[in-house]
Scaffold this motif. Structure first.
Motif, mmCIF file in Angstrom:
data_model
loop_
_atom_site.group_PDB
_atom_site.id
_atom_site.type_symbol
_atom_site.label_atom_id
_atom_site.label_comp_id
_atom_site.label_asym_id
_atom_site.label_seq_id
_atom_site.Cartn_x
_atom_site.Cartn_y
_atom_site.Cartn_z
ATOM 1 N N ARG A 1 -11.342 71.141 -11.637
ATOM 2 C CA ARG A 1 -12.513 70.508 -11.034
ATOM 3 C C ARG A 1 -12.217 70.032 -9.613
ATOM 4 N NH1 ARG A 1 -15.400 64.838 -12.951
ATOM 5 N NH2 ARG A 1 -17.150 64.918 -11.493
ATOM 6 N N GLY A 2 -11.041 69.463 -9.420
ATOM 7 C CA GLY A 2 -10.675 69.001 -8.086
ATOM 8 C C GLY A 2 -10.627 70.142 -7.085
ATOM 9 N N THR A 3 -10.190 71.317 -7.542
ATOM 10 C CA THR A 3 -10.126 72.491 -6.674
ATOM 11 C C THR A 3 -11.526 72.991 -6.337
ATOM 12 O OG1 THR A 3 -8.057 73.081 -7.801
ATOM 13 C CG2 THR A 3 -9.061 74.759 -6.393
ATOM 14 N N LYS A 4 -12.392 73.034 -7.340
ATOM 15 C CA LYS A 4 -13.741 73.577 -7.155
ATOM 16 C C LYS A 4 -14.654 72.640 -6.380
ATOM 17 C CE LYS A 4 -15.282 76.794 -9.260
ATOM 18 N NZ LYS A 4 -15.485 78.230 -8.926
ATOM 19 N N THR B 1 -0.781 59.784 0.582
ATOM 20 C CA THR B 1 -1.140 60.774 -0.433
ATOM 21 C C THR B 1 -2.516 60.456 -0.996
ATOM 22 O OG1 THR B 1 1.163 61.236 -1.069
ATOM 23 C CG2 THR B 1 -0.549 61.754 -2.675
ATOM 24 N N LEU B 2 -3.402 61.447 -0.958
ATOM 25 C CA LEU B 2 -4.710 61.302 -1.583
ATOM 26 C C LEU B 2 -4.903 62.435 -2.573
ATOM 27 C CD1 LEU B 2 -7.414 62.708 0.754
ATOM 28 C CD2 LEU B 2 -5.175 62.204 1.698
ATOM 29 N N HIS B 3 -5.948 62.316 -3.395
ATOM 30 C CA HIS B 3 -6.182 63.291 -4.452
ATOM 31 C C HIS B 3 -7.576 63.890 -4.344
ATOM 32 C CE1 HIS B 3 -2.862 60.814 -5.979
ATOM 33 N NE2 HIS B 3 -2.505 61.890 -6.662
ATOM 34 N N ALA B 4 -7.649 65.195 -4.533
ATOM 35 C CA ALA B 4 -8.946 65.878 -4.480
ATOM 36 C C ALA B 4 -9.892 65.328 -5.539
ATOM 37 C CB ALA B 4 -8.742 67.379 -4.682
#
Length: 311
Positions: free
Chosen positions: A14-17, A247-250
């Motif tokens: 989901r983070g990628t999409k 550092t962050l997260h998608a």
């Protein structure tokens, strides 16, 4: 002008999409550089439920609304739902490269790596990294220049493999932080890693600021950190100009917490920072005599378990 290195961990399908395209748009809007580090195999996020037995896990889950940010469906991958192949999101990944952002390896299988690598041997470690390396080249058409470990978890064989890949820089660990998120030692920053009397070639750029999920819901200096004040707290930690890695997260800043990240981008630029990729930052370190630190592990405020740390 000090550098603020933006390192984006992409953990899930989901983070990628969804999260990655959102972050690309936000970064372009503010003319900021960044490095996207991709998970490239199956999304077994549901397997992370086994961490429930670790000290501090439930406190972190309750503070950061894991279901809200990751979604119930993602939390069922590998448990009640089949684990989707993140590497199938080729168009989304290539779009990041085409937009001019650096791309690198986060992991092959995020949960498997984070939960196992510290105890595993050379053959297992090499196989995990080689799978990720092969998939990266298949998607992007070039070899990866950099790596950022899932959960800041590594072992000696993993660091050796990065050198064998010819990677010149990576961000696999953390600088030690005080309870409020400030650096425990202002000398922390880029370094070379020493393992069994061997100094690695690959330069390590440790994350020097706390992540959003490590701060949200905690009480620091008598004030509860919420979505309304977390950006100002992090900006207070970077008010004295020096190079930082964030550092962050998608799955977080790329979705529901995107307004907080935009507030940070604006704030850092006002503080005089140049938001850059890992590659751009590494270019400034050329011919610099970097310190050497041994491979060490430690715990950080707001995060359960131990991770690779600059100690």
């Amino acid at each position: 002008m000090p550098s603020l290195v933006l390192k984006i961990d992409v953990d899930t399908f989901r983070g990628t999409k969804e999260g990655v395209p959102n972050l690309v748009r936000l970064l372009k809007k503010h003319q900021a550089g960044a490095t996207f580090l991709f998970s490239l195999g199956k999304d077994h996020t549901g397997w992370a439920l086994r961490r429930a037995f670790r000290p501090g896990f439930f406190q972190k889950v309750s503070r950061t609304s894991v279901v809200e940010h990751y979604g119930f469906k993602t939390l069922m991958y590998g448990v009640l739902l089949p684990a989707p192949d993140i590497g199938a999101c080729k168009s989304e990944m290539r779009a990041v490269q085409e937009a001019g952002f650096e791309c690198g390896i986060h992991t092959w299988d995020h949960v498997v790596w984070q939960d196992n690598v510290r105890q595993r041997g050379k053959e297992w470690t090499q196989h995990q990294l080689q799978q990720a390396n092969h998939r990266f080249k298949e998607i992007f058409g070039v070899a990866p220049d950099t790596h950022g470990a899932a959960g800041w978890q590594m072992n000696a064989y993993a660091f050796q493999q990065l050198d064998q890949f010819g990677m010149r820089y990576a961000s696999d660990g953390r600088a030690m932080l005080n309870e409020d998120g400030s650096l425990a030692n202002t000398a922390y920053g880029p370094y070379r890693l020493k393992i069994d009397n061997e100094v690695a070639t690959c330069v390590q750029m440790p994350t020097t600021l706390p992540t959003l999920d490590e701060l949200l819901g905690r009480t620091i200096n008598g004030t509860e950190i919420t979505t309304s004040n977390i950006a100002s707290h992090i900006l207070s930690l970077s008010k004295d100009p020096r190079d930082h890695v964030f550092t962050l997260h998608a799955e977080l800043e790329g979705q529901k917490l995107a307004p907080i990240f935009e507030e940070l981008l604006i704030g850092w630029q006002k503080q005089g920072y140049h938001c850059v990729s890992m590659a751009s930052y590494f270019a400034t370190l050329q011919n610099t005599d970097l310190p050497v630190y041994p491979l060490s592990w430690a715990s950080l405020p707001g995060r359960s378990g131990e991770l690779v740390a600059q100690v």
